[in-house]
Design a protein around this motif. Structure first.
Motif, PDB file in Angstrom:
ATOM      1  N   ALA A 185      23.976  16.385 -38.474  1.00 21.53           N
ATOM      2  CA  ALA A 185      24.399  16.639 -37.092  1.00 21.53           C
ATOM      3  C   ALA A 185      23.603  15.818 -36.090  1.00 21.53           C
ATOM      4  O   ALA A 185      24.109  15.497 -35.009  1.00 21.53           O
ATOM      5  CB  ALA A 185      24.262  18.125 -36.768  1.00 21.53           C
ATOM      6  N   ILE A 186      22.360  15.496 -36.434  1.00 22.57           N
ATOM      7  CA  ILE A 186      21.508  14.676 -35.576  1.00 22.57           C
ATOM      8  C   ILE A 186      20.777  13.659 -36.445  1.00 22.57           C
ATOM      9  O   ILE A 186      20.682  13.824 -37.660  1.00 22.57           O
ATOM     10  CB  ILE A 186      20.495  15.526 -34.766  1.00 22.57           C
ATOM     11  CG1 ILE A 186      19.510  16.266 -35.686  1.00 22.57           C
ATOM     12  CG2 ILE A 186      21.221  16.496 -33.839  1.00 22.57           C
ATOM     13  CD1 ILE A 186      18.403  17.017 -34.941  1.00 22.57           C
ATOM     14  N   THR A 187      20.271  12.624 -35.808  1.00 18.40           N
ATOM     15  CA  THR A 187      19.519  11.602 -36.534  1.00 18.40           C
ATOM     16  C   THR A 187      18.045  11.998 -36.604  1.00 18.40           C
ATOM     17  O   THR A 187      17.609  12.930 -35.922  1.00 18.40           O
ATOM     18  CB  THR A 187      19.622  10.240 -35.821  1.00 18.40           C
ATOM     19  OG1 THR A 187      18.939  10.333 -34.561  1.00 18.40           O
ATOM     20  CG2 THR A 187      21.067   9.815 -35.623  1.00 18.40           C
ATOM     21  N   GLU A 188      17.298  11.279 -37.396  1.00 19.99           N
ATOM     22  CA  GLU A 188      15.854  11.526 -37.492  1.00 19.99           C
ATOM     23  C   GLU A 188      15.159  11.254 -36.162  1.00 19.99           C
ATOM     24  O   GLU A 188      14.259  11.986 -35.766  1.00 19.99           O
ATOM     25  CB  GLU A 188      15.242  10.691 -38.613  1.00 19.99           C
ATOM     26  CG  GLU A 188      13.759  10.909 -38.793  1.00 19.99           C
ATOM     27  CD  GLU A 188      13.371  12.327 -39.193  1.00 19.99           C
ATOM     28  OE1 GLU A 188      12.165  12.635 -39.116  1.00 19.99           O
ATOM     29  OE2 GLU A 188      14.235  13.140 -39.590  1.00 19.99           O
ATOM     30  N   VAL A 189      15.580  10.221 -35.460  1.00 16.50           N
ATOM     31  CA  VAL A 189      15.000   9.922 -34.143  1.00 16.50           C
ATOM     32  C   VAL A 189      15.284  11.071 -33.173  1.00 16.50           C
ATOM     33  O   VAL A 189      14.394  11.501 -32.427  1.00 16.50           O
ATOM     34  CB  VAL A 189      15.535   8.578 -33.599  1.00 16.50           C
ATOM     35  CG1 VAL A 189      15.127   8.374 -32.153  1.00 16.50           C
ATOM     36  CG2 VAL A 189      15.057   7.424 -34.467  1.00 16.50           C
TER      37      VAL A 189
END
Length: 107
Positions: free
Chosen positions: A59-63
């Motif tokens: 759902a979200i990136t690592e950044v």
């Protein structure tokens, strides 16, 4: 509300409100994806754990997860009366960042 508090010189409370909005949005996003919201004891899982779970779910990136952790760290510092370590510019960026995060990741 956070911007109003910040404009009035209440840096800590502005960070706490923005962090609360962030945490609630993470919970809503996790619920939308049917992710676990409670631990084994029935308590809410932490915002940091929600970030990890949202990352694992794609759902979200690592950044983005790292940004969430940083914003939540500002919120925690403010909530525990460590205002001398809270920078007004960081809170301004946090408010803008949380607003953008919520807009890009509807729950």
């Amino acid at each position: 509300m956070s911007e109003g508090l910040l404009d009035s010189g209440y840096v800590g409370p502005a960070a706490v409100i923005a962090g609360s909005v962030l945490e609630e949005h993470l919970r809503k996003l996790a619920a939308k994806l049917a992710l676990t919201l409670k631990n084994d004891r029935g308590r809410d899982i932490s915002a940091e754990t929600l970030g990890v779970d949202l990352r694992k779910a794609g759902a979200i990136t690592e950044v983005q997860r790292k940004r969430v952790v940083a914003w939540y760290a500002i919120r925690n510092e403010a909530a525990h009366n460590v205002e001398h370590s809270i920078d007004r510019v960081d809170v301004e960026r946090m408010i803008d960042g949380v607003r953008g995060f919520v807009a890009r990741h509807p729950a």
